[in-house]
Design an enzyme around this catalytic site. Structure first.
Site, PDB file in Angstrom:
ATOM      1  N   THR A   1       0.883  -1.190   0.000  1.00  0.00           N
ATOM      2  CA  THR A   1       0.000   0.000   0.000  1.00  0.00           C
ATOM      3  C   THR A   1       0.910   1.226   0.000  1.00  0.00           C
ATOM      4  O   THR A   1       2.138   1.104   0.123  1.00  0.00           O
ATOM      5  CB  THR A   1      -0.891   0.052   1.261  1.00  0.00           C
ATOM      6  OG1 THR A   1      -0.064   0.409   2.381  1.00  0.00           O
ATOM      7  CG2 THR A   1      -1.582  -1.267   1.542  1.00  0.00           C
ATOM      8  N   ASP A   2       0.315   2.394  -0.121  1.00  0.00           N
ATOM      9  CA  ASP A   2       1.135   3.623  -0.107  1.00  0.00           C
ATOM     10  C   ASP A   2       1.873   3.771   1.219  1.00  0.00           C
ATOM     11  O   ASP A   2       3.022   4.182   1.252  1.00  0.00           O
ATOM     12  CB  ASP A   2       0.242   4.851  -0.346  1.00  0.00           C
ATOM     13  CG  ASP A   2      -0.279   4.869  -1.780  1.00  0.00           C
ATOM     14  OD1 ASP A   2       0.366   4.214  -2.642  1.00  0.00           O
ATOM     15  OD2 ASP A   2      -1.327   5.482  -2.020  1.00  0.00           O
ATOM     16  N   CYS A   3       1.210   3.448   2.310  1.00  0.00           N
ATOM     17  CA  CYS A   3       1.866   3.623   3.618  1.00  0.00           C
ATOM     18  C   CYS A   3       2.628   2.375   4.059  1.00  0.00           C
ATOM     19  O   CYS A   3       3.481   2.437   4.939  1.00  0.00           O
ATOM     20  CB  CYS A   3       0.866   4.069   4.671  1.00  0.00           C
ATOM     21  SG  CYS A   3      -0.660   3.134   4.684  1.00  0.00           S
ATOM     22  N   TYR A   4       2.302   1.221   3.460  1.00  0.00           N
ATOM     23  CA  TYR A   4       3.014  -0.030   3.773  1.00  0.00           C
ATOM     24  C   TYR A   4       3.469  -0.680   2.462  1.00  0.00           C
ATOM     25  O   TYR A   4       2.857  -1.629   1.982  1.00  0.00           O
ATOM     26  CB  TYR A   4       2.103  -0.988   4.547  1.00  0.00           C
ATOM     27  CG  TYR A   4       1.752  -0.501   5.938  1.00  0.00           C
ATOM     28  CD1 TYR A   4       2.657  -0.654   6.988  1.00  0.00           C
ATOM     29  CD2 TYR A   4       0.531   0.109   6.191  1.00  0.00           C
ATOM     30  CE1 TYR A   4       2.337  -0.193   8.254  1.00  0.00           C
ATOM     31  CE2 TYR A   4       0.213   0.576   7.453  1.00  0.00           C
ATOM     32  CZ  TYR A   4       1.123   0.416   8.479  1.00  0.00           C
ATOM     33  OH  TYR A   4       0.824   0.866   9.734  1.00  0.00           O
ATOM     34  N   PRO A   5       4.546  -0.145   1.852  1.00  0.00           N
ATOM     35  CA  PRO A   5       4.895  -0.580   0.487  1.00  0.00           C
ATOM     36  C   PRO A   5       5.515  -1.984   0.382  1.00  0.00           C
ATOM     37  O   PRO A   5       5.421  -2.627  -0.655  1.00  0.00           O
ATOM     38  CB  PRO A   5       5.903   0.477   0.030  1.00  0.00           C
ATOM     39  CG  PRO A   5       6.455   1.067   1.285  1.00  0.00           C
ATOM     40  CD  PRO A   5       5.373   0.979   2.320  1.00  0.00           C
TER      41      PRO A   5
END
Lengths: 139, 396
Positions: B136-140
């Site tokens: 994800t954007d915050c958990y790449p």
């Protein structure tokens, strides 16, 4: 003649020897008494046999030498099945399957499981029966 | 004269509490009489140690760089549940590696599962963590592989939804082939019977109506101090009871929790049940405050007063039919032989009585030494008046 010596061993038969009268030879040639507790030998297959050999110490030694010479390898039973005491929780599950009375609870107040190695016939039934994997087989 | 938890704790603080195990109290009551013993004795300690499948642990690993929202995770190749926040997982005791042949090679051995992972962590061993995600954007980050130890985890606590079962079935096999069950290997034609309870030492058999055990009760869990946090799954306070009030079948259960970092691997063990699966044996000990003569009468219960139901695990049990083969006492079960319909049947336990006694003794010594205080309960568990039953699942 006093038969003052006995040994429990597990024999390992190579495939070529499974049709030879090895036990009969041991009895006749070395005046030994053989008590078979377990045998798994098929035609054209390797096999194992757990026996108690008793007789004069000298004869037992010579009998074992005969086995070595013809290619039957063996090891003492006490080294075949071992209990890892740190893993045993004394639950008693093994006592339901041991046919030899080697794994027993004698004191029914304390409920601790004794492993009497001399009685073990290396049948290996205790190994899968132990949930804590405390019993090990070294064939 | 009745005592309160506060009065008992004051005695513990002064190291003057009178504490016995649930085994010792039996002879004490026989010698001193129940009135005298109820006045003298402050606490009776219980213990149990056996496979408890409904066990597991929440772990928090801390965040990797770059960060990752763990979706799927494996610890030593055993799958853990990742449907939680980014780096929290739950590892269940019965989880097995996806490549374990299970019962495809019958009977399976189930040599390593979630219970073994938890034991290894508590023993301080390095455990391999593998995880995957979608990014994800915050958990790449999308995958990771590293080793973890208990010491380096932020939190690691056992959360066992069902432990300390108040009594349990005795399993036999009426069929003509060997069967492999969670109560052990059962030989055909009722040659042997498997049971799993510490009998007179078992926690809830000493508090049959859950008078002192409830939410918030401080307990011995895996060698550390833990807590009861809820009724356990399948909690069934309305199960059948004998004349003495003691259930004669599976009844009450407890949900328990505790800090793995304070535990001892001796009391938390991975279990491999041939043909059945992996599990975990957990040591649980519960202190019973002797508030009055009634509590004393409960803890004085003996193996010969506690009965269990013998059930056929080759027919009635797997089909979920009702019917029992017999009722036998724990005294008979612990003798190694039970008589059922005139036939002598070998009985063997899966729950360890020596370990149960060791746990009850350890808890006794903690209390005597002023190292463990009673907490009392903050709320009751559903009891015999609740009408709560153990409902089946109806499906097509």
């Amino acid at each position: 003649m006093a038969k003052n010596y006995s040994k429990n061993v597990m024999l390992h038969y190579p495939r070529l020897l499974t049709e030879q009268p090895v036990i009969s030879n041991l009895i006749k040639m070395y005046d030994l008494t053989i008590n078979i507790s377990r045998a798994r030998i098929g035609q054209d297959e390797e096999g194992t046999m757990v026996i108690e050999i008793s007789g004069l110490k000298k004869n037992v030694g010579e009998g074992l030498n005969y086995l070595k010479e013809i290619g039957v390898t063996f090891k003492p039973i006490s080294k075949v099945v071992r209990r890892i005491d740190s893993r045993c929780t004394h639950c008693g599950a093994c006592t339901a399957v041991c046919p030899a009375g080697a794994l027993v609870i004698e004191d029914r107040i304390l409920m601790e499981v004794q492993f009497i190695e001399e009685k073990c016939i290396a049948c290996s039934l205790c190994i899968p029966a132990c949930p804590y994997r405390a019993m090990e087989m070294h064939e | 004269m009745a005592k309160t938890i506060e009065e008992i704790n004051e005695k513990i603080r002064k190291k003057k509490a009178c504490v016995f195990t649930a085994e010792e109290i039996i002879t004490y009551v026989e010698e001193k009489g129940s009135k005298h013993a109820a006045e003298e004795v402050d606490v009776v300690t219980t213990g149990t140690f056996g496979p408890m499948c409904s066990s597991g642990a929440f772990l928090n690993f801390g965040h990797s760089a770059p960060r990752m929202k763990i979706q799927k995770a494996w610890l030593n190749n055993v799958p853990a549940y990742g449907g939680l926040a980014a780096c929290d997982v739950y590892i269940g005791a019965t989880a097995i590696p996806e490549d374990d042949p299970a019962n495809k090679i019958y009977p399976g051995r189930f040599l390593y599962g979630g219970g073994h992972v938890i034991e290894d962590l508590i023993a301080g061993k390095k455990v391999v963590l593998r995880a995957t995600s979608y990014g994800t954007d915050c958990y790449p980050r999308r995958e990771l592989k590293t080793t973890v130890t208990l010491q380096n985890l932020n939190q690691a606590f056992l959360v066992n939804p069902r432990n300390a079962y108040q009594n349990y079935n005795v399993a036999v096999n009426l069929s003509n082939r060997v069967i492999y069950t969670y109560l052990g290997v059962l030989q055909p034609n009722m040659a042997n019977a498997g049971y799993s309870s510490a009998g007179q030492l078992s926690p809830l058999l000493n508090d049959p109506y859950l008078r002192t055990t409830g939410i918030g009760t401080r307990i011995f869990l895996g060698g550390a101090q833990g807590y009861v946090f809820w009724e356990g799954t399948q909690h069934n306070p309305t199960a059948e009871r004998g004349k003495n009030g003691v259930p004669v079948e599976g009844a009450g259960t407890l949900a328990v929790t505790g800090n793995m970092k304070a535990m001892n691997p001796r009391y938390v063990r991975g279990v491999s049940m041939a043909g059945y699966g992996a599990s975990m044996a957990v040591g649980v000990g519960i202190p019973i405050p002797i508030l009055d003569e009634e509590m004393l009468s409960f803890v004085a219960v003996k193996d010969e007063d506690i009965f269990a139901s013998v059930v056929d695990y080759s027919g009635v049990y797997p089909k979920r039919e009702s019917g029992i083969v017999a009722r036998v006492s724990y005294r008979e079960l612990k003798s190694g032989k039970i008589i059922i319909n005139g036939k002598e049947v070998i009985s063997a336990g899966l729950s360890s009585y020596p370990m149960a006694l060791e746990i009850a003794t350890a808890l006794r010594d903690w209390i005597r030494g002023g190292d463990f205080f009673l907490s009392g309960k903050v709320a009751d568990l559903p009891d015999v008046t609740s009408g709560q039953t153990f409902k089946p699942l109806n499906c097509q």
